[in-house]
Design a protein around this motif. Structure first.
Motif, mmCIF file in Angstrom:
data_model
loop_
_atom_site.group_PDB
_atom_site.id
_atom_site.type_symbol
_atom_site.label_atom_id
_atom_site.label_comp_id
_atom_site.label_asym_id
_atom_site.label_seq_id
_atom_site.Cartn_x
_atom_site.Cartn_y
_atom_site.Cartn_z
ATOM 1 N N MET A 1 -21.624 28.022 4.610
ATOM 2 C CA MET A 1 -21.222 28.057 5.969
ATOM 3 C C MET A 1 -20.502 29.246 6.173
ATOM 4 N N SER A 2 -20.864 30.030 7.330
ATOM 5 C CA SER A 2 -20.402 31.318 7.768
ATOM 6 C C SER A 2 -19.016 31.239 8.402
ATOM 7 N N ILE A 3 -18.384 32.238 8.475
ATOM 8 C CA ILE A 3 -16.979 32.217 9.339
ATOM 9 C C ILE A 3 -17.316 31.552 10.546
ATOM 10 N N SER A 4 -18.123 32.271 11.399
ATOM 11 C CA SER A 4 -18.288 31.490 12.682
ATOM 12 C C SER A 4 -18.487 30.118 12.796
ATOM 13 N N ASP A 5 -19.139 29.576 11.762
ATOM 14 C CA ASP A 5 -19.327 27.999 11.916
ATOM 15 C C ASP A 5 -18.041 27.442 11.500
ATOM 16 N N TRP A 6 -16.976 27.983 10.758
ATOM 17 C CA TRP A 6 -15.723 27.213 10.655
ATOM 18 C C TRP A 6 -14.951 27.547 11.921
ATOM 19 N N SER A 7 -15.138 28.575 12.709
ATOM 20 C CA SER A 7 -14.425 28.849 13.805
ATOM 21 C C SER A 7 -14.789 27.754 15.047
ATOM 22 N N ASN A 8 -16.069 27.468 14.997
ATOM 23 C CA ASN A 8 -16.722 26.333 16.056
ATOM 24 C C ASN A 8 -16.447 25.000 15.582
ATOM 25 N N LEU A 9 -16.180 25.024 14.443
ATOM 26 C CA LEU A 9 -15.821 23.567 13.806
ATOM 27 C C LEU A 9 -14.355 23.421 14.029
ATOM 28 N N THR A 10 -13.547 24.214 14.086
ATOM 29 C CA THR A 10 -12.068 24.172 14.585
ATOM 30 C C THR A 10 -12.336 23.989 15.895
ATOM 31 N N LEU A 11 -12.830 24.765 16.781
ATOM 32 C CA LEU A 11 -12.959 24.850 18.173
ATOM 33 C C LEU A 11 -13.205 23.158 18.529
ATOM 34 N N HIS A 12 -14.227 22.850 17.902
ATOM 35 C CA HIS A 12 -14.822 21.497 18.213
ATOM 36 C C HIS A 12 -13.830 20.427 18.118
ATOM 37 N N LEU A 13 -13.414 20.494 16.783
ATOM 38 C CA LEU A 13 -12.305 19.603 16.189
ATOM 39 C C LEU A 13 -11.126 19.600 17.189
ATOM 40 N N GLU A 14 -10.801 20.587 17.849
ATOM 41 C CA GLU A 14 -9.485 20.832 18.708
ATOM 42 C C GLU A 14 -10.037 19.944 19.980
ATOM 43 N N GLU A 15 -11.138 20.404 20.402
ATOM 44 C CA GLU A 15 -11.677 19.820 21.655
ATOM 45 C C GLU A 15 -11.769 18.346 21.479
ATOM 46 N N THR A 16 -12.429 17.773 20.401
ATOM 47 C CA THR A 16 -12.419 16.409 20.339
ATOM 48 C C THR A 16 -10.996 15.540 20.336
ATOM 49 N N LEU A 17 -9.993 16.080 19.354
ATOM 50 C CA LEU A 17 -8.745 15.477 19.266
ATOM 51 C C LEU A 17 -8.001 15.685 20.836
ATOM 52 N N THR A 18 -8.201 16.773 21.326
ATOM 53 C CA THR A 18 -7.485 17.016 22.649
ATOM 54 C C THR A 18 -8.191 15.846 23.666
ATOM 55 N N GLY A 19 -9.334 15.799 23.638
ATOM 56 C CA GLY A 19 -10.071 14.747 24.490
ATOM 57 C C GLY A 19 -9.708 13.447 24.433
ATOM 58 N N ALA A 20 -9.573 12.943 23.003
ATOM 59 C CA ALA A 20 -9.291 11.648 22.496
ATOM 60 C C ALA A 20 -7.579 11.328 23.147
ATOM 61 N N LEU A 21 -7.129 12.199 22.696
ATOM 62 C CA LEU A 21 -5.589 12.264 23.164
ATOM 63 C C LEU A 21 -5.407 12.100 24.559
ATOM 64 N N GLY A 22 -6.106 12.866 25.247
ATOM 65 C CA GLY A 22 -6.188 12.808 26.582
ATOM 66 C C GLY A 22 -6.499 11.337 27.182
ATOM 67 N N HIS A 23 -7.738 11.127 26.968
ATOM 68 C CA HIS A 23 -8.189 9.695 26.935
ATOM 69 C C HIS A 23 -7.274 8.662 26.861
ATOM 70 N N TYR A 24 -6.457 8.420 25.694
ATOM 71 C CA TYR A 24 -5.606 7.560 25.395
ATOM 72 C C TYR A 24 -4.306 7.743 26.178
ATOM 73 N N LEU A 25 -3.874 8.701 26.561
ATOM 74 C CA LEU A 25 -2.913 8.910 27.339
ATOM 75 C C LEU A 25 -2.897 8.547 28.673
ATOM 76 N N ASP A 26 -4.182 8.803 29.377
ATOM 77 C CA ASP A 26 -4.488 8.262 30.557
ATOM 78 C C ASP A 26 -4.826 6.828 30.691
ATOM 79 N N ASN A 27 -5.453 6.044 29.722
ATOM 80 C CA ASN A 27 -5.464 4.824 29.532
ATOM 81 C C ASN A 27 -4.010 4.190 29.313
ATOM 82 N N TRP A 28 -3.052 4.745 28.882
ATOM 83 C CA TRP A 28 -1.924 4.107 28.585
ATOM 84 C C TRP A 28 -1.086 4.342 29.857
ATOM 85 N N ARG A 29 -1.132 5.210 30.644
ATOM 86 C CA ARG A 29 -0.725 5.491 31.774
ATOM 87 C C ARG A 29 -1.088 4.445 33.004
ATOM 88 N N ARG A 30 -2.479 4.312 32.907
ATOM 89 C CA ARG A 30 -2.880 3.268 33.870
ATOM 90 C C ARG A 30 -2.324 1.789 33.425
#
Length: 106
Positions: A1-30
């Motif tokens: 794997m190249s460095i750009s793949d690792w940076s994309n993996l980190t970016l995707h992981l961050e987006e996934t975790l942020t989206g999951a946390l946001g979804h959880y908090l929205d449901n909790w607020r509802r």
């Protein structure tokens, strides 16, 4: 794997975790807002004026009893006279001890 793949993996992981946390908090607020609405509806349906009146009456009765006990205690203390036999006994003992003390000191 190249460095750009690792940076994309980190970016995707961050987006996934942020989206999951946001979804959880929205449901909790509802859920919280739905529970709050349900509680508000229940409180509106019930009439708490009678409960408040009951508490006021009970606290008033308790206060009356406490004040009555305090007043009766104070009045009973005032009714003690110096003609009381026990009081006279104590008074005589103290004066007798005073006479004894003065006789020793003289």
């Amino acid at each position: 794997m190249s460095i750009s793949d690792w940076s994309n993996l980190t970016l995707h992981l961050e987006e996934t975790l942020t989206g999951a946390l946001g979804h959880y908090l929205d449901n909790w607020r509802r859920n919280i807002s739905a529970a709050a609405k349900a509680v508000d509806k229940t409180l509106e349906e019930e009439n708490f004026r009678d409960v408040v009146l009951y508490l006021v009456v009970m606290i008033g009765m308790l206060a009356f009893i406490v004040v009555a006990i305090l007043v009766s205690t104070v009045k009973s203390k005032r009714r003690e006279h110096s003609n009381d036999p026990y009081h006279q006994y104590i008074k005589e003992e103290w004066t007798a001890q005073g006479d004894v003390k003065t006789s020793f000191t003289a």
